[in-house]
Design an enzyme around this catalytic site. Sequence first.
Site, mmCIF file in Angstrom:
data_model
loop_
_atom_site.group_PDB
_atom_site.id
_atom_site.type_symbol
_atom_site.label_atom_id
_atom_site.label_comp_id
_atom_site.label_asym_id
_atom_site.label_seq_id
_atom_site.Cartn_x
_atom_site.Cartn_y
_atom_site.Cartn_z
ATOM 1 N N HIS A 185 0.835 -1.200 0.000
ATOM 2 C CA HIS A 185 0.000 0.000 0.000
ATOM 3 C C HIS A 185 0.874 1.256 0.000
ATOM 4 O O HIS A 185 0.462 2.310 -0.478
ATOM 5 C CB HIS A 185 -0.913 0.044 1.235
ATOM 6 C CG HIS A 185 -2.021 -0.960 1.205
ATOM 7 N ND1 HIS A 185 -1.865 -2.243 1.672
ATOM 8 C CD2 HIS A 185 -3.303 -0.873 0.769
ATOM 9 C CE1 HIS A 185 -2.998 -2.899 1.524
ATOM 10 N NE2 HIS A 185 -3.894 -2.091 0.989
ATOM 11 N N ASP B 231 -4.812 -6.135 -7.512
ATOM 12 C CA ASP B 231 -5.035 -5.361 -6.299
ATOM 13 C C ASP B 231 -5.218 -3.901 -6.731
ATOM 14 O O ASP B 231 -4.990 -3.546 -7.893
ATOM 15 C CB ASP B 231 -3.843 -5.516 -5.344
ATOM 16 C CG ASP B 231 -4.230 -5.399 -3.882
ATOM 17 O OD1 ASP B 231 -5.304 -4.828 -3.602
ATOM 18 O OD2 ASP B 231 -3.464 -5.855 -3.023
#
Length: 497
Positions: A200, A269
Amino acid sequence: MSHRIPGVTLPAHGPGDLPETLDEAAHRCLVAGFDGTTTIPDTLKRLIDRGLGGVILFTRNIRDADQVRELTGTLRELRPDLLVAIDNEGGGIGHLVGAGAPEVPGSWALGVTDDPALTAACADSLAGHLATLGITVSYAPVADVQHRPENPIVRTRSFGADPDLVARHLRAWIAATEARGVASCAKHFPGHGGTVTDSHHETAADPRPYDRLDLAPFRAAIAAGVPMLMSAHVVFPALDPDRPATLSPRILGDLLRGELGFDGVLVSDALEMKAIADRYGEAAGARIALAAGADQVIIAVPHLETTLACRDAVLDALRSGELAPERIEEAATRVRRLTRRYATPPAHVAPWDAGAGAEAARRAVRSGGVALPPVPGAYAVDLFPPPHPALNWGGEDLLTEVRALDPTATGTALTGEPDPAAVRELLRAAAGRPLVVAVCDAGLHPWQERVRAALLAARPDAVRVSTGLPEGEGLCSFGRGRVNLRALAEVLAGSAP
């Protein structure tokens, strides 16, 4: 195009010189996040009209169960074959608390309990709840194997450190979800458990040789018929030293499609994660991922301008020949096949076992082999990192759960380091009471180690608790979901069934 939303007109920058069928195919490859709980943004309506493959819901889209049902119904009125998805792993990672989500522990606690039937019951409750809300795609379960104590992102989201155990529970989860008519999605291929970086925030890498990578759980998921896999934004030098898996033809094509034989939908993702966004940009990431073999890319941010930029990059690449039409048609064909099975929620949803999650959480609690007497009237100090913005929206704390069972208890919950004077004040407040000191991921957050050490130096009699992976002696819940914390509280308050 076969479907049109009444009253919605295409923007001036339409499909241009692309065949309408190819324009729709390109839109099938996109999954968009958005803002709103009842109203659908006009930009999203236009994307849906052009063939948008799916939407992903987050806490920002959730108010209560009736509202979610209204929202998903409205989305399907716009396009019946739109996939409505959400991250729904259980534990502290979920966005449906406001909609009455079943409380189940995270995957590690299920692995500690190691009862696949109980894992199936927990997965069944989550999938059944999704079906009642009109959500038919669940981006779960996690197939990663938690190898490294420094790993900041997988941890208790994994079923464990043993690939065979992980595979066993994946099979149970996938079968239970499938039985509810909900699509499961094993993630993050080919594994995020060997990294020490959160993708992330930055690029992650797994330096292990090919024969030590954690492919066994993904093989098991594929053999179990999982309809979707999600790729990892992780670089695997043994497979492709230049690109993260999401953007790698070697990993998505040669390995996943060729060697492992997966022919379901491979979804990326979220592209706004820094591992992609900072190095490539979301738009280029979408184009490269689809060229590499992804079938859908997720743009989870609510800013639809980012989704439009990704869409335009794909269309431009089709026009220029940089992206082969055959690749997009192949991807869209897989998505259409998925929609035929999962786009429509079941008409009837049977009840689920509402107590499965609590049973699993209780059975997972460990005390290091030492019997712990209740500590009524305790002073509980709960130390934990702030909730991850992409994963945990609850910020549940142990003190709340202890006080719900023992109103004489008190204490504090801290997500940052107090100064020495504040620590001394904690000790004064705990004087004459049993002291409980809980940490979560203290090895990753040294401030917790410092605070715990200061408290234990003054109070060596304190009860030690870990609410994540085990960290020293004492009680451990193997997760911070509310149901995990409640199971700990039951032990501390002496009220466990």
